[in-house]
Structure formats: C-alpha cells, structure tokens
Write a protein that holds these residues in place. Structure first.
Motif, PDB file in Angstrom:
ATOM      1  N   CYS A 101      58.322 -55.395  13.232  1.00 12.96           N
ATOM      2  CA  CYS A 101      58.061 -55.688  14.634  1.00 12.96           C
ATOM      3  C   CYS A 101      59.381 -55.693  15.405  1.00 12.96           C
ATOM      4  O   CYS A 101      60.341 -56.369  14.991  1.00 12.96           O
ATOM      5  CB  CYS A 101      57.371 -57.043  14.775  1.00 12.96           C
ATOM      6  N   PRO A 102      59.492 -54.976  16.532  1.00 14.59           N
ATOM      7  CA  PRO A 102      60.770 -54.912  17.245  1.00 14.59           C
ATOM      8  C   PRO A 102      61.137 -56.198  17.984  1.00 14.59           C
ATOM      9  O   PRO A 102      62.302 -56.364  18.368  1.00 14.59           O
ATOM     10  CB  PRO A 102      60.538 -53.770  18.245  1.00 14.59           C
ATOM     11  N   SER A 107      58.751 -58.390   9.183  1.00 14.62           N
ATOM     12  CA  SER A 107      58.570 -57.117   8.483  1.00 14.62           C
ATOM     13  C   SER A 107      57.412 -57.213   7.490  1.00 14.62           C
ATOM     14  O   SER A 107      57.182 -58.257   6.864  1.00 14.62           O
ATOM     15  CB  SER A 107      59.858 -56.704   7.766  1.00 14.62           C
ATOM     16  N   TYR A 108      56.709 -56.093   7.363  1.00 13.65           N
ATOM     17  CA  TYR A 108      55.502 -56.024   6.537  1.00 13.65           C
ATOM     18  C   TYR A 108      55.618 -54.846   5.572  1.00 13.65           C
ATOM     19  O   TYR A 108      56.167 -53.791   5.904  1.00 13.65           O
ATOM     20  CB  TYR A 108      54.267 -55.810   7.427  1.00 13.65           C
ATOM     21  N   VAL A 110      53.913 -51.746   3.204  1.00 12.65           N
ATOM     22  CA  VAL A 110      52.945 -50.729   3.624  1.00 12.65           C
ATOM     23  C   VAL A 110      51.513 -51.169   3.372  1.00 12.65           C
ATOM     24  O   VAL A 110      50.585 -50.621   3.975  1.00 12.65           O
ATOM     25  CB  VAL A 110      53.221 -49.372   2.932  1.00 12.65           C
ATOM     26  N   ASP A 111      51.297 -52.167   2.510  1.00 13.28           N
ATOM     27  CA  ASP A 111      49.934 -52.665   2.307  1.00 13.28           C
ATOM     28  C   ASP A 111      49.559 -53.748   3.315  1.00 13.28           C
ATOM     29  O   ASP A 111      48.458 -54.295   3.271  1.00 13.28           O
ATOM     30  CB  ASP A 111      49.724 -53.160   0.884  1.00 13.28           C
ATOM     31  N   GLY A 112      50.479 -54.061   4.244  1.00 14.41           N
ATOM     32  CA  GLY A 112      50.204 -55.029   5.296  1.00 14.41           C
ATOM     33  C   GLY A 112      50.666 -56.434   5.014  1.00 14.41           C
ATOM     34  O   GLY A 112      50.558 -57.317   5.878  1.00 14.41           O
ATOM     35  N   SER A 113      51.189 -56.700   3.828  1.00 17.03           N
ATOM     36  CA  SER A 113      51.659 -58.052   3.492  1.00 17.03           C
ATOM     37  C   SER A 113      52.924 -58.396   4.271  1.00 17.03           C
ATOM     38  O   SER A 113      53.817 -57.554   4.421  1.00 17.03           O
ATOM     39  CB  SER A 113      51.948 -58.159   1.989  1.00 17.03           C
ATOM     40  N   LEU A 114      52.996 -59.634   4.748  1.00 15.95           N
ATOM     41  CA  LEU A 114      54.208 -60.095   5.429  1.00 15.95           C
ATOM     42  C   LEU A 114      55.290 -60.359   4.391  1.00 15.95           C
ATOM     43  O   LEU A 114      55.088 -61.129   3.449  1.00 15.95           O
ATOM     44  CB  LEU A 114      53.917 -61.357   6.234  1.00 15.95           C
ATOM     45  N   VAL A 115      56.457 -59.735   4.564  1.00 17.58           N
ATOM     46  CA  VAL A 115      57.546 -59.833   3.591  1.00 17.58           C
ATOM     47  C   VAL A 115      58.662 -60.751   4.089  1.00 17.58           C
ATOM     48  O   VAL A 115      59.152 -61.608   3.358  1.00 17.58           O
ATOM     49  CB  VAL A 115      58.115 -58.433   3.269  1.00 17.58           C
ATOM     50  N   GLU A 131      49.421 -65.902   4.262  1.00 18.80           N
ATOM     51  CA  GLU A 131      48.352 -66.029   5.256  1.00 18.80           C
ATOM     52  C   GLU A 131      48.639 -65.287   6.553  1.00 18.80           C
ATOM     53  O   GLU A 131      47.831 -65.315   7.476  1.00 18.80           O
ATOM     54  CB  GLU A 131      48.133 -67.518   5.584  1.00 18.80           C
ATOM     55  N   LEU A 132      49.790 -64.606   6.615  1.00 19.64           N
ATOM     56  CA  LEU A 132      50.229 -64.034   7.883  1.00 19.64           C
ATOM     57  C   LEU A 132      50.428 -62.526   7.831  1.00 19.64           C
ATOM     58  O   LEU A 132      51.123 -61.958   8.670  1.00 19.64           O
ATOM     59  CB  LEU A 132      51.532 -64.716   8.328  1.00 19.64           C
ATOM     60  N   GLY A 133      49.813 -61.870   6.867  1.00 16.42           N
ATOM     61  CA  GLY A 133      49.893 -60.414   6.810  1.00 16.42           C
ATOM     62  C   GLY A 133      49.097 -59.764   7.933  1.00 16.42           C
ATOM     63  O   GLY A 133      48.333 -60.421   8.650  1.00 16.42           O
ATOM     64  N   LEU A 134      49.289 -58.468   8.102  1.00 21.22           N
ATOM     65  CA  LEU A 134      48.500 -57.725   9.081  1.00 21.22           C
ATOM     66  C   LEU A 134      47.025 -57.843   8.731  1.00 21.22           C
ATOM     67  O   LEU A 134      46.660 -57.882   7.549  1.00 21.22           O
ATOM     68  CB  LEU A 134      48.900 -56.245   9.080  1.00 21.22           C
ATOM     69  N   LYS A 135      46.182 -57.897   9.742  1.00 28.19           N
ATOM     70  CA  LYS A 135      44.748 -57.968   9.476  1.00 28.19           C
ATOM     71  C   LYS A 135      44.293 -56.678   8.820  1.00 28.19           C
ATOM     72  O   LYS A 135      44.549 -55.577   9.310  1.00 28.19           O
ATOM     73  CB  LYS A 135      43.956 -58.215  10.757  1.00 28.19           C
TER      74      LYS A 135
END
Length: 429
Positions: A101-102, A107-108, A110-115, A131-135
């Motif tokens: 996110c700029p 940062s996430y 490629v599977d959407g997990s928040l890293v 609990e905060l990965g991309l939907k």
C-alpha cells in the motif's frame, strides 16, 4: 419508485420494460442478486503461469487481484488495503513477492496475507496480522484453464454451474491438444450503455449481422447464407447461450475449419493455412463427429462472459452503473501453435473486435443508441418486444439444451427469465 419485477419482465420474457436497462434501483439490486451470487469470470491460467504472477480483474465494480501463489495455488483477493482501503496493486499485470500500500506501506504476500506493518515497531500493542489480510474471494475454481470466482460461499461447483455449456465451449477449446492461451493484456474501453446489452448481443443475436454489418456480412454473403441454412441457437441452461452453424458432413475442410472465414485465414501464409487444416483434421478425434462440424458464432456464460468463435475472443461486460460499461476483450490462440503463427492469429481478433475493430464500432454504436432508447421519457408504457419465435423452441438429438433457429429470440428470453428469477429470489429473501 418501487421495483415491481413482475411488471418489468413478463413471465415468458417476451415483453421487457425499458427500466430494466436504465433504472438505478434495478442496477443496485442486480449487484446483490446476480454479481454477489453467481460465478464471475476472472481470467485464464495462461496469464499467471509462474509463482508471483498476477493480473488485475473485476467482479462487477469490485477490483480483484488474481495471482499465482508460491505453492502454485490460484488466489483472488479484493484490491483494497485493510488499513485505509487504498489499492495495494497499481499494475495491470506482472510478477511480485509483495503488494504494498503506498499510504503507510503495509505489505501483503501474493496470496493476500498481511506480512508487514512498518508502524508496529513504534507501538506496544501488536495487531494480529493473521486477521488483517486482504479480503479473499471465498470461491475460486477453474475449468479448461478458465478461472471463475464467486462471493457466494454456498454456490454450486463451477462444473455444475456451467452444465451443458461445457459441451459447446469444449467444441472449440478441446480442439487444441495443448489448450488455449490468452495473448497480452485485454483491450479495455468504456461504452455509454448498460452491461446487459453486449451480453445479449453475443448470446445469439446472429440476425443483426446482415443489417448492422451489411458492408461485411451481407445477407447474400457466404456467411449470411450459411446462417440461414445451418444456424442454431441453443440455450443449455437459462442465461447461457451458444450460436453456431452445424455444417453438413461433406463440407470441405477450408469451409469448416476454424480460422478460414476471417481475412487472416484467407490471406495468411500457406504455413498458417496448413496449420488450420491440421487442427480440423484431428477435430473429430478431439471433440467427436458432431462438434467437429460446428462452426461457431457467439457464446455467452451467465451473467457477463462472452466468447466469439471465429475471431477467438473472450469478452467481459463489467458494469459501471446502469448506463455505463467497461468492456474487456482478450485475444485467444491455441497454446501449442508456433509463436509466429500465434501473432498472425492474434490479428484475427483485434481487426474486428478490438475497440477500433470494424464490427465492434458498429455494435458499440447500436448499444449506445439502444441505451438512449431505454432512458427516453414518456415511453414507459410501451414495453420492448422480445417475442420473435415464441413457442417454437425444440430439442435436437445431438445437441443438449433447448434448440431454436438463428432468428428465434429465445436466447434473450431465457436470459431475462433467469435475470427475473434471480432478482425475485433476492427480494423475496
């Protein structure tokens, strides 16, 4: 104004109100009842071959990242940061290890997990990143490399949803032992029309050709004569549709083989023509004797995916409100064709059905004008007539589904019957 769906579309869908295309309340109901409940096309596996590959997609107006994970799995995530909602992916396609996110650099993977949350090091109370990965899009499935997603966790399996439409899609896709490949990024353009008009056109409206496209597809042209003599419109399941010519058994190869009825095939090199002949030579072994004689026109998968057989294009009608659509169109080629022939075949699509294509410009103008007609004043009492061929539907021993001639408008009536049923189910809850 309240919506009375039974008044908008009558029971056999032979009469349809102009509000079906123009009403904002109808559109908002469509988003919940159709786009929130059905399978929606996202892309093709050839677009994300390697780990970290991604392309952007849409499910209605919701932006989606379609990506290949490190373990080879396919993931579809909503492109919106869980911190402040910004898109975390700004490129149309590429390969990456992280989406960032700029705004605050969350940062996430490629599977959407928040890293990573950079601000974590400055606070004592750490949030749970799990609990905060991309939907995630809860259901993602593929058929013949075509990738679909659904927001409806309880939806039937994709293969069941497609049903007998697989018979008709497979008539083209399964001709090629190596499958198909999407070439390059999609053409994308905005049209001032309702999303259903391009869909309806390519479900089976073959008889506009000699009129709207008379300079190329005249009624007395070879294509026009074939449509008169051999065309079928088939509805495998309400909402899906396939239009094609079932050619006689003794049809010469060059009159039936895919690719020959386009300028690319007719004017191409001897090498290209011999390749197209070789595909037809093995068609019966690949798809069976009936489907080997199919010479396709246009197909549709409910609610908004279309396929053009001759010009080998997949198209999605992405809604952008009741009076605007963003149209995406991909050129498709046999995956195991030689690379230089793929580039020749690609012109098959763009010259006719890209945004500047000869036929696409005429279609787009017709859809714009039809949508203007759906928005005019003092015409609500005059329903639009969709009754051509009403009651003439039949069956065919070799073709699954409800079968009609090319001029019968059952393909559209069946679509709007399903549309009506889906919206009524949402309203009745």
């Amino acid at each position: 104004m309240a919506i009375n769906l039974k008044e908008l579309v009558n029971s056999d869908a032979s009469l349809i109100s102009r509000r079906v295309w123009s009403d904002e309340a109808v559109y908002q109901l469509e988003k919940r009842a159709i786009f929130g409940k059905t399978w929606l096309f996202l892309g093709h596996e050839s677009q994300i071959k390697s780990a970290g590959d991604f392309v952007q997609a849409y499910m209605c107006e919701t932006p989606i990242i379609l990506a290949r994970g490190e373990n080879g799995d396919i993931h579809a995530s909503i492109n919106s940061c869980t911190h402040r909602g910004l898109p975390v992916c700004r490129s149309d396609h590429g390969n990456t290890k992280r989406f960032i996110c700029p705004y605050h650099n969350w940062s996430y993977s490629v599977d959407g997990s928040l890293v990573t949350i950079p601000q974590e090091r400055a606070i004592k109370c750490k949030p749970d990143k799990r609990e905060l990965g991309l939907k995630k899009v809860p259901r993602v499935e593929t058929w013949r490399g075509l990738i679909f997603g659904s927001f409806n966790e309880a939806i039937e399996p994709l293969e069941d949803y497609l049903g007998d439409m697989k018979f008709y899609l497979g008539a083209w896709i399964d001709r090629f032992p190596g499958g198909i490949e999407f070439i390059g990024s999609p053409h994308r353009w905005v049209i001032d029309t309702n999303w259903k008009l391009p869909v309806e056109n390519q479900l089976g409206d073959v008889y506009h050709g000699p009129h709207l496209h008379a300079s190329i597809i005249a009624a007395d042209s070879e294509a026009g004569i074939e449509i008169d003599n051999y065309a079928y419109n088939v509805v495998p399941t309400k909402g899906h549709g396939a239009s094609f010519r079932l050619m006689p058994e003794d049809t010469p190869t060059d009159k039936i083989a895919w690719g020959f009825e386009t300028p690319v095939g007719q004017l191409g090199s001897d090498e290209l023509k011999n390749y197209l002949r070789s595909v037809q030579a093995t068609a019966e072994a690949q798809v069976g004797p009936v489907r080997a004689r199919m010479k396709g026109l246009a197909y549709g998968v409910y609610p908004n995916l279309s396929f053009l057989w001759s010009n080998a294009g997949f198209k999605v009608s992405h809604p952008r409100g009741p009076n605007k659509v963003e149209y995406w169109s991909w050129s498709v080629v046999p995956a195991d064709a030689p690379e230089h022939l793929k580039q020749q075949l690609r012109n098959n699509h763009a010259s006719f059905f890209g945004p500047g294509g000869l036929l696409e410009q005429e279609d787009s103008e017709a859809w714009i004008q039809q949508n203007i007609g759906a928005n005019i004043d003092f015409a609500d009492d005059r329903m639009l007539y969709y009754g051509l061929g009403l009651g003439e539907e039949t069956t065919h021993p070799d073709l699954p589904g409800t079968v009609t001639t090319g001029a019968n408008e059952y393909y559209a009536r069946a679509f709007f019957q399903r549309w009506r049923e889906d919206l009524l189910a949402e309203v009745d809850g």
